[in-house]
Design a protein around this motif. Structure first.
Motif, PDB file in Angstrom:
ATOM      1  N   UNK A 520       0.818  -1.215   0.000  1.00 36.21           N
ATOM      2  CA  UNK A 520       0.000   0.000   0.000  1.00 36.21           C
ATOM      3  C   UNK A 520       0.850   1.263   0.000  1.00 36.21           C
ATOM      4  N   UNK A 521       2.120   1.110  -0.298  1.00 28.62           N
ATOM      5  CA  UNK A 521       3.016   2.274  -0.312  1.00 28.62           C
ATOM      6  C   UNK A 521       2.797   3.088  -1.579  1.00 28.62           C
ATOM      7  N   UNK A 522       2.369   4.318  -1.431  1.00 26.60           N
ATOM      8  CA  UNK A 522       2.114   5.185  -2.586  1.00 26.60           C
ATOM      9  C   UNK A 522       3.396   5.473  -3.349  1.00 26.60           C
ATOM     10  N   UNK A 523       4.477   5.644  -2.624  1.00 28.66           N
ATOM     11  CA  UNK A 523       5.749   5.933  -3.290  1.00 28.66           C
ATOM     12  C   UNK A 523       6.142   4.780  -4.227  1.00 28.66           C
ATOM     13  N   UNK A 524       5.958   3.563  -3.744  1.00 27.13           N
ATOM     14  CA  UNK A 524       6.316   2.395  -4.543  1.00 27.13           C
ATOM     15  C   UNK A 524       5.444   2.297  -5.790  1.00 27.13           C
ATOM     16  N   UNK A 525       4.136   2.501  -5.596  1.00 25.29           N
ATOM     17  CA  UNK A 525       3.223   2.400  -6.732  1.00 25.29           C
ATOM     18  C   UNK A 525       3.482   3.519  -7.749  1.00 25.29           C
ATOM     19  N   UNK A 549      -6.167   2.361  -7.695  1.00 25.89           N
ATOM     20  CA  UNK A 549      -7.508   2.825  -7.318  1.00 25.89           C
ATOM     21  C   UNK A 549      -8.213   1.815  -6.425  1.00 25.89           C
ATOM     22  N   UNK A 550      -8.014   0.546  -6.672  1.00 29.95           N
ATOM     23  CA  UNK A 550      -8.641  -0.489  -5.835  1.00 29.95           C
ATOM     24  C   UNK A 550      -8.104  -0.445  -4.404  1.00 29.95           C
ATOM     25  N   UNK A 551      -6.810  -0.160  -4.280  1.00 32.03           N
ATOM     26  CA  UNK A 551      -6.208  -0.106  -2.935  1.00 32.03           C
ATOM     27  C   UNK A 551      -6.533   1.181  -2.191  1.00 32.03           C
ATOM     28  N   UNK A 552      -7.216   2.129  -2.870  1.00 37.33           N
ATOM     29  CA  UNK A 552      -7.614   3.399  -2.262  1.00 37.33           C
ATOM     30  C   UNK A 552      -6.406   4.212  -1.772  1.00 37.33           C
ATOM     31  N   UNK A 553      -5.341   4.205  -2.561  1.00 37.19           N
ATOM     32  CA  UNK A 553      -4.152   4.980  -2.192  1.00 37.19           C
ATOM     33  C   UNK A 553      -3.851   6.036  -3.251  1.00 37.19           C
ATOM     34  N   UNK A 554      -4.803   6.239  -4.180  1.00 38.35           N
ATOM     35  CA  UNK A 554      -4.565   7.191  -5.269  1.00 38.35           C
ATOM     36  C   UNK A 554      -4.590   8.623  -4.737  1.00 38.35           C
ATOM     37  N   UNK A 555      -3.901   9.497  -5.451  1.00 36.64           N
ATOM     38  CA  UNK A 555      -3.896  10.930  -5.163  1.00 36.64           C
ATOM     39  C   UNK A 555      -4.527  11.645  -6.355  1.00 36.64           C
ATOM     40  N   UNK A 556      -4.938  12.901  -6.204  1.00 38.71           N
ATOM     41  CA  UNK A 556      -5.497  13.632  -7.353  1.00 38.71           C
ATOM     42  C   UNK A 556      -4.559  13.653  -8.558  1.00 38.71           C
ATOM     43  N   UNK A 557      -3.253  13.744  -8.302  1.00 39.20           N
ATOM     44  CA  UNK A 557      -2.303  13.776  -9.400  1.00 39.20           C
ATOM     45  C   UNK A 557      -2.288  12.449 -10.159  1.00 39.20           C
ATOM     46  N   UNK A 581     -14.574   9.000 -11.370  1.00 36.92           N
ATOM     47  CA  UNK A 581     -14.167   8.267 -10.157  1.00 36.92           C
ATOM     48  C   UNK A 581     -13.380   9.164  -9.213  1.00 36.92           C
ATOM     49  N   UNK A 582     -12.555  10.028  -9.791  1.00 32.97           N
ATOM     50  CA  UNK A 582     -11.740  10.924  -8.957  1.00 32.97           C
ATOM     51  C   UNK A 582     -12.582  11.909  -8.174  1.00 32.97           C
TER      52      UNK A 582
END
Length: 781
Positions: A520-525, A549-557, A581-582
């Motif tokens: 769930x690391x955003x940096x890794x993804x 998006x499925x992991x719910x770790x997305x950012x607006x960017x 979706x955003x």
């Protein structure tokens, strides 16, 4: 012997003499007699005192007064004068009956001390101690110790007296130690001081701490190392080092100095080295290092001086040998048979030529000093690491010290990653692993770099971000060496979610490592999706975005990037679905960029063809946007209507915007509304908007500005009366004392377009407004 006539009782004395004949044992009569004859010569008073003491030998008052007068007589006489002996005899006679009076003893002892009669004074002190009770001995011991501390008193006598005194009062052992030090009796002083430190119940009457006493003992032992024996100096000082943490450096230097004074220089070097490798403060390290450097410098200087002297001695010996050869005297081959040789010359001849006995070792000593100076940064860094072995920054600095020496750098990194606990680390512990791997990489050893990274990703770091950084660095290393497939495999491996069995096992242990949260690391993804966009296919990249998006770790960017990717590949509807979706996932203020991008892209894409859908999007965006951020959306909505819709709808949008924006933005919104209305429908249409703006509840300052603009419009249209009416309405918001510009503009207007009556009316209104503002100010105060 005949008594001089003046010593006989005079006519004035008869009264006292008659009373004394009647009552010779009355102290009061004798005292009155002595007071009456206070001005008489002492010899006459002496006779009266003697007669009184003969009658009253047990009177302390008489004896005390008599002895004081005797002391006054001898005060200015030399100590060899006969009066002193008379005074001593008088004291002895007084002590026959006054031997229980400590004051008499003290007076006598002080007198004897001044006379420098050592033996007699000592015996008298002993008599006083025997005669007086123990409770009064402290009055005798004080002058006794002062007496034995004087110059001229045999040292053995002083020692015996002090030892007796310690049996009476052991708490004054510090005075005895001070006396021993002043008397250069170093052996007993050290023993006594050591016994004090071993006594856990000892309390210093001088307020000295145990630490200070330790330092005094160390100074004593080191400065007089050859004169103190029987004490294990090494064990004593090391005990102090273990017991006291303050000023440990001074104790280490004391121990080294002890061995230096005993000519055990190698042992002293060992002590210096041990001290530098055990202290934990920079201050203690600096003390030891400076002392060590000074020792090496002094040894080098001494050796160089001795070399100069030895060269001169060798020249003299060569001259003597040449002289002996000239005289026909041959040197004996076996020096052991030469009984005329001194010990130093014998050693020199016997040991000459041995490699361990090289006198010219200046180069060795110089190399030692240089090596010590070069090691200072490393030793100082070791001190800081002993303070906190989990300080990551200090480990990095230590590696830099060995720059140019890869072997030592590798050993340092190995020690660092073994020592640093990620949970206790100060700094970022993963940087040690990364730098370790980069060291192998810089030396073209990719295999070992991979081994280091593989071990690094198994460490349980404090945060997930640290672990993600290691994975990213590993992948970047593979990219630098063009191993693109390997980099993608690493990212897939890093982002893989742990299996159910692993999760169950970790839950049973109760200690969840960061590896369980890595997926769930955003940096890794983010890094992974960049790799897929650069190296992978569209399907694989979309799969990564969908997984984010499925992991719910997305950012607006990330939402915007995903949509842009789809647009670039002509998947416009899919891109708009991503935007949808955003805007459902995020709230304000995070969703603002998504809405702006979504709406602009939609309008640019479809324009007039899907106008109703665009309107719905704008309405939905405006409903969910807070008032302080809704203005850009209204302007974008109005532009849509102007470009592709109806002008009336555009005006309606502007009208809604003026009501929706906050008060501080209403004036700007009305100005835009008026400008667009004038451009589309003409200037007369703007009158309604001006009137609406003035009545909409704008702040007073903005109402005044709007009125001035409205008046200028009416004036330009030739409606002078309407313009004057606007000035009259706006005057209530303009204080003549502070808002001079408004009244100047009205004044110019009346000068250009008015008459005497309208000008006078303007002045009347100005006075009334000024008066109303003055009343308001008075009410406030």
């Amino acid at each position: 012997m005949s008594i001089p006539k003046e010593l006989y009782p005079s006519q004035d004395d008869l009264l006292y003499e008659e009373e004394l004949l009647r009552n010779p044992f009355s102290l009061k009569l004798w005292w009155r007699y002595l007071i009456a004859r206070a001005d008489a010569p002492f010899r006459k008073r002496f006779i009266i005192y003697e007669r009184a003491l003969k009658a009253l030998p047990g009177s302390y008052k008489l004896w005390h007064a008599y002895l004081l007068e005797r002391l006054k007589i001898v005060r200015n006489l030399p100590i060899a004068h006969s009066e002193y002996e008379t005074l001593n005899n008088t004291f002895e006679r007084a002590l026959v009956t006054m031997h229980k009076m400590p004051r008499i003893w003290v007076m006598y002892l002080l007198t004897l001390t001044e006379q420098k009669l050592i033996t007699r004074t000592r015996r008298t002190f002993d008599r006083a101690l025997c005669a007086l009770p123990v409770t009064q001995h402290d009055r005798i011991w004080e002058p006794y110790l002062i007496f034995v501390s004087q110059k001229g008193v045999p040292i053995e006598t002083s020692l015996r007296v002090y030892r007796r005194y310690l049996k009476y009062d052991p708490s004054h052992i510090e005075d005895f130690i001070e006396f021993l030090v002043n008397s250069s009796l170093w052996q007993e002083a050290a023993e006594r001081l050591a016994s004090v430190l071993n006594d856990d119940q000892f309390f210093s009457i001088k307020g000295k701490t145990k630490h200070r006493l330790w330092l005094e003992l160390c100074d004593l032992l080191t400065k007089h190392a050859t004169e103190v024996s029987g004490l294990n100096v090494d064990a004593i000082i090391r005990g102090g080092i273990r017991k006291f943490t303050d000023e440990v450096g001074r104790l280490w230097t004391s121990l080294a100095e002890y061995y230096i004074r005993r000519n055990l220089h190698e042992k002293a070097r060992d002590i210096f080295e041990e001290g530098m490798t055990t202290v934990v403060t920079v201050r203690d390290f600096s003390v030891i290092f400076d002392a060590y450097a000074q020792f090496e410098e002094s040894m080098l200087a001494f050796k160089m001086e001795s070399m100069d002297l030895s060269e001169e001695d060798e020249e003299e010996e060569e001259n003597m040998e040449e002289a002996m050869k000239e005289n026909g005297v041959e040197e004996d081959d076996d020096v052991r048979l030469d009984v005329n040789l001194s010990l130093s010359k014998f050693e020199k001849k016997i040991l000459d030529g041995f490699w361990l006995h090289v006198e010219n070792d200046v180069d060795l000593r110089l190399a030692r000093l240089e090596n010590l100076m070069m090691r200072r940064p490393e030793l100082a860094n070791s001190v800081l690491l002993r303070q906190n072995p989990h300080n990551v920054e200090q480990w990095h600095r230590r590696v830099k010290l060995f720059e140019g020496n890869p072997t030592k750098q590798i050993l340092t990194y190995t020690e660092a990653v073994r020592t640093v606990d990620p949970m206790k680390a100060v700094g970022k512990p993963h940087t040690l692993w990364v730098a370790f791997a980069k060291l192998y990489e810089s030396h073209k050893d990719i295999a070992n770099a991979r081994v280091i990274f593989d071990k690094a990703v198994q460490v349980n770091y404090k945060t997930v971000d640290n672990l993600a950084s290691v994975w990213c660095e590993w992948a970047e290393m593979e990219l630098r060496h063009h191993n693109f497939k390997k980099a993608l495999e690493l990212m897939r491996r890093a982002t893989a979610e742990p299996s159910v069995e692993v999760k169950r096992r970790v839950a049973a242990d109760g200690n969840e490592p960061v590896q369980m949260k890595l997926h769930k690391s955003l940096r890794l993804w983010t890094f992974y999706v960049d790799l897929e966009e650069s190296l992978g296919t569209l399907e694989s990249t979309r799969a990564v975005y969908e997984r984010i998006l499925d992991l719910r770790i997305a950012t607006p960017q990330i939402i915007i990037n995903y949509a842009v990717l789809l647009e670039d590949n002509k998947y416009f509807e899919d891109a708009f679905k991503v935007y949808e979706r955003g805007v459902k996932i995020f709230k304000y203020p995070h969703v603002k960029d998504i809405w702006v991008t979504y709406l602009s892209k939609f309008v640019n894409r479809y324009g007039k063809t899907k106008l109703e859908r665009a309107r719905e999007l704008f309405e939905h965006a405006i409903e969910t946007t807070p008032a302080d951020q809704v203005k850009p959306l209204y302007l974008q909505y109005a532009k849509l209507e102007e470009d592709y819709g109806l002008a009336k709808r555009a005006m309606r949008v502007y009208d809604q915007a003026t009501k929706a924006v906050p008060n501080n933005e209403k004036l700007g919104m009305y100005e835009i509304y008026i400008a667009r209305a004038a451009e589309i429908f003409g200037v007369p249409k703007t009158r309604e908007i001006y009137e609406q703006a003035i009545e909409s509840g704008l702040p007073d300052k903005d109402v005044k500005t709007m009125c001035l603009t409205y008046a200028e419009l009416e004036k330009s249209l030739g409606e002078i009366d309407r313009a004057r009416g606007i000035y009259v309405f706006a005057s209530q918001f303009a204080d003549p004392r502070s808002d001079v510009d408004f009244w100047n503009k009205w004044h110019e207007f009346e000068v250009q377009h008015g008459n005497e009556d309208t000008f006078r009316e303007m002045l009347r209104i100005k006075r009334s407004v000024s008066a109303s503002y003055s009343q308001v100010i008075c009410l406030v105060f």
